[in-house]
Design a protein around this motif. Structure first.
Motif, mmCIF file in Angstrom:
data_model
loop_
_atom_site.group_PDB
_atom_site.id
_atom_site.type_symbol
_atom_site.label_atom_id
_atom_site.label_comp_id
_atom_site.label_asym_id
_atom_site.label_seq_id
_atom_site.Cartn_x
_atom_site.Cartn_y
_atom_site.Cartn_z
ATOM 1 N N LEU A 121 0.829 -1.214 0.000
ATOM 2 C CA LEU A 121 0.000 0.000 0.000
ATOM 3 C C LEU A 121 0.860 1.260 0.000
ATOM 4 N N ALA A 122 1.975 1.200 0.716
ATOM 5 C CA ALA A 122 2.885 2.354 0.737
ATOM 6 C C ALA A 122 3.543 2.544 -0.632
ATOM 7 N N ALA A 123 3.904 1.444 -1.271
ATOM 8 C CA ALA A 123 4.528 1.505 -2.607
ATOM 9 C C ALA A 123 3.554 2.083 -3.640
ATOM 10 N N ASN A 124 2.257 1.837 -3.437
ATOM 11 C CA ASN A 124 1.231 2.356 -4.353
ATOM 12 C C ASN A 124 0.666 3.701 -3.921
ATOM 13 N N SER A 125 1.316 4.325 -2.915
ATOM 14 C CA SER A 125 0.927 5.664 -2.408
ATOM 15 C C SER A 125 -0.496 5.708 -1.840
ATOM 16 N N ILE A 126 -0.983 4.569 -1.352
ATOM 17 C CA ILE A 126 -2.305 4.556 -0.713
ATOM 18 C C ILE A 126 -2.154 4.915 0.764
ATOM 19 N N LEU A 127 -1.078 4.417 1.375
ATOM 20 C CA LEU A 127 -0.727 4.800 2.744
ATOM 21 C C LEU A 127 0.688 5.371 2.754
ATOM 22 N N GLU A 128 0.976 6.192 3.772
ATOM 23 C CA GLU A 128 2.333 6.736 3.919
ATOM 24 C C GLU A 128 3.186 5.748 4.702
ATOM 25 N N MET A 129 4.418 5.579 4.276
ATOM 26 C CA MET A 129 5.314 4.624 4.931
ATOM 27 C C MET A 129 5.877 5.223 6.227
ATOM 28 N N ASP A 130 5.701 4.486 7.328
ATOM 29 C CA ASP A 130 6.305 4.832 8.617
ATOM 30 C C ASP A 130 7.233 3.671 8.967
ATOM 31 N N GLN A 131 8.530 3.890 8.817
ATOM 32 C CA GLN A 131 9.502 2.807 8.980
ATOM 33 C C GLN A 131 9.459 2.195 10.375
ATOM 34 N N ALA A 132 9.218 3.060 11.380
ATOM 35 C CA ALA A 132 9.165 2.571 12.774
ATOM 36 C C ALA A 132 8.003 1.599 12.963
ATOM 37 N N VAL A 133 6.852 1.930 12.356
ATOM 38 C CA VAL A 133 5.660 1.059 12.441
ATOM 39 C C VAL A 133 5.949 -0.261 11.742
ATOM 40 N N LEU A 134 6.581 -0.199 10.567
ATOM 41 C CA LEU A 134 6.895 -1.407 9.806
ATOM 42 C C LEU A 134 7.844 -2.317 10.586
ATOM 43 N N GLU A 135 8.862 -1.720 11.212
ATOM 44 C CA GLU A 135 9.828 -2.520 11.980
ATOM 45 C C GLU A 135 9.164 -3.176 13.183
ATOM 46 N N SER A 136 8.251 -2.439 13.863
ATOM 47 C CA SER A 136 7.550 -3.006 15.024
ATOM 48 C C SER A 136 6.640 -4.166 14.590
ATOM 49 N N MET A 137 6.014 -4.037 13.408
ATOM 50 C CA MET A 137 5.185 -5.118 12.861
ATOM 51 C C MET A 137 6.038 -6.365 12.610
ATOM 52 N N ARG A 138 7.178 -6.178 11.962
ATOM 53 C CA ARG A 138 8.053 -7.308 11.635
ATOM 54 C C ARG A 138 8.559 -8.008 12.901
ATOM 55 N N ALA A 139 8.882 -7.196 13.925
ATOM 56 C CA ALA A 139 9.354 -7.768 15.186
ATOM 57 C C ALA A 139 8.252 -8.609 15.837
ATOM 58 N N LYS A 140 7.023 -8.091 15.796
ATOM 59 C CA LYS A 140 5.886 -8.811 16.389
ATOM 60 C C LYS A 140 5.603 -10.105 15.609
ATOM 61 N N ILE A 141 5.712 -10.040 14.278
ATOM 62 C CA ILE A 141 5.500 -11.234 13.435
ATOM 63 C C ILE A 141 6.529 -12.315 13.775
ATOM 64 N N ASP A 142 7.807 -11.923 13.883
ATOM 65 C CA ASP A 142 8.876 -12.882 14.210
ATOM 66 C C ASP A 142 8.631 -13.530 15.568
ATOM 67 N N GLU A 143 8.190 -12.696 16.525
ATOM 68 C CA GLU A 143 7.910 -13.181 17.879
ATOM 69 C C GLU A 143 6.771 -14.217 17.869
ATOM 70 N N GLU A 144 5.694 -13.886 17.143
ATOM 71 C CA GLU A 144 4.527 -14.785 17.078
ATOM 72 C C GLU A 144 4.863 -16.082 16.345
ATOM 73 N N LEU A 145 5.617 -15.977 15.251
ATOM 74 C CA LEU A 145 5.993 -17.175 14.481
ATOM 75 C C LEU A 145 6.854 -18.128 15.315
ATOM 76 N N LYS A 146 7.698 -17.544 16.162
ATOM 77 C CA LYS A 146 8.547 -18.362 17.042
ATOM 78 C C LYS A 146 7.662 -19.171 17.999
ATOM 79 N N LYS A 147 6.590 -18.521 18.506
ATOM 80 C CA LYS A 147 5.658 -19.203 19.421
ATOM 81 C C LYS A 147 4.930 -20.339 18.700
ATOM 82 N N PHE A 148 4.489 -20.065 17.453
ATOM 83 C CA PHE A 148 3.775 -21.093 16.682
ATOM 84 C C PHE A 148 4.682 -22.295 16.408
#
Length: 386
Positions: free
Chosen positions: A54-81
């Motif tokens: 969505l950020a690449a298509n200019s639908i949403l503005e990219m917030d790098q901090a938000v993206l990094e926090s999402m990736r960290a949360k995904i890695d954490e959850e995948l480890k639990k699974f």
């Protein structure tokens, strides 16, 4: 990913909002609200892959901090699974292993990682024995398909579901599949097949994860009007108690249906104008907007002309509440396209119908097919002689 009974699947709600965000007819102030809602949904479910798109298509503005926090949360959850899967494989039974893999699949769907979700669903299926559970996995694949409007995935999933039903399967899931297939047919412009599937599912509808019941009735009425003859429309739609209880909740829909059947053409055009906005802003119907508009007008003009050998243009214009010039322009297009069987006497201002003779048409078709068959036989005989 799994929606509660009676509520629409959150991903499909999000898909509709994304569609409206890119629609030119949606006002800018409405898009501001939609953008905020989309961003909140993306952030809440850690949809990093979708956020980047969505950020690449200019639908949403990219917030790098938000993206990094999402990736960290995904890695954490995948480890639990992965830990749960390892524990289930080591200490528990096959059923628990399957449940652990399914939970990981649903997480990938939740974060909008399409490829990994489909890969994990395939792995989960390999751990699944019961036909009912395999069908549920197919339904998850179908929901992914409708989110991304991936018609190839949807088509393959429907075929797979039908093959599973040959091995067994309960009626509740079979009825749900009819709605999924009906939506696919409608989205690919096979309105006749869609209408039949929707009508078969009216009394057994439980597919709330796709859309609410009033939306289902909206689709059923729209597809039926251009697919059924008057007798079938009366029996299956106009007098159907399931439709009658809900049709009033959808603006203009009752007037649209009943004015067509009751030959109240002025009211029909008024209701039709009111419905066009809803059709245009529907993500499944929008690509077919112009086609549907033409088909509905063909139905209503054919119905009006059915009663006459000849009729004045002025009388028809008055019945529809439009000008003679409008009717002249409209009908000339439909006649030229072979949609209406009549001719316009411009000097006298009269329409003369020339309905095709069904028996003669059948005779001509038989002759044509016979000629084609003879040509094929002659070609084949030459090959055999050689």
């Amino acid at each position: 990913m799994e929606a509660q009974e009676g509520t629409q699947q959150p991903h499909l709600v999000l898909a509709h909002k994304l569609f409206l965000l890119t629609h030119p007819d949606v006002e800018d102030i409405e898009k501001v609200r939609l953008r905020e809602e989309v961003f909140s949904a993306v952030k809440a479910d850690y949809m990093a892959p979708l956020y980047e798109t969505l950020a690449a298509n200019s639908i949403l503005e990219m917030d790098q901090a938000v993206l990094e926090s999402m990736r960290a949360k995904i890695d954490e959850e995948l480890k639990k699974f992965d830990e749960k899967i390892a524990d289930a494989e080591e200490n528990l039974g096959e059923s628990e292993v399957r449940e652990a893999h399914l939970a990981k699949s649903l997480f990938y769907i939740r974060i909008s990682d399409k490829e990994k979700a489909l890969e994990q669903l395939k792995l989960t299926e390999s751990k699944t024995v019961a036909i009912g559970h395999k069908m549920d996995i197919v339904f998850y694949s179908l929901q992914i398909g409708f989110f991304y409007m991936d018609f190839d995935l949807i088509s393959k999933s429907i075929d797979k579901a039908k093959n599973l039903f040959e091995e067994g399967g309960d009626w509740e899931r079979k009825n749900r599949l009819k709605v999924y297939e009906g939506l696919y047919c409608m989205a690919t412009r096979n309105f006749k097949r869609a209408a039949n599937l929707f009508l078969d599912s009216i009394s057994t509808f439980t597919t709330y994860e796709l859309f609410p019941y009033d939306t289902f009735i909206f689709y059923t009425v729209l597809t039926s009007i251009i697919s059924l003859d008057r007798v079938s429309l009366k029996q299956k739609v106009v007098d159907a108690p399931e439709i009658l209880t809900v049709i009033g909740k959808v603006p203009y829909l009752s007037e649209f249906l009943n004015s067509l059947y009751g030959c109240q053409y002025r009211s029909f055009f008024s209701a039709f104008a009111g419905l066009t906005e809803q059709i245009k802003l529907d993500r499944y119907l929008h690509p077919h907007f112009r086609y549907y508009m033409r088909e509905v007008r063909t139905v209503v003009y054919s119905q009006f002309l059915e009663s006459y050998k000849s009729v004045t243009m002025e009388a028809m214009a008055t019945a529809f509440g439009v000008t003679v010039d409008f009717i002249d322009l409209e009908l000339s297009r439909f006649i030229a396209a072979g949609k209406l069987h009549c001719k316009i006497d411009k000097v006298a201002g009269v329409l003369e119908t020339n309905r095709p003779d069904a028996k003669n048409a059948l005779y001509q078709a038989t002759i044509k097919q016979g000629d084609f068959l003879l040509n094929r036989i002659q070609k084949l005989s030459r090959v055999i002689d050689l």
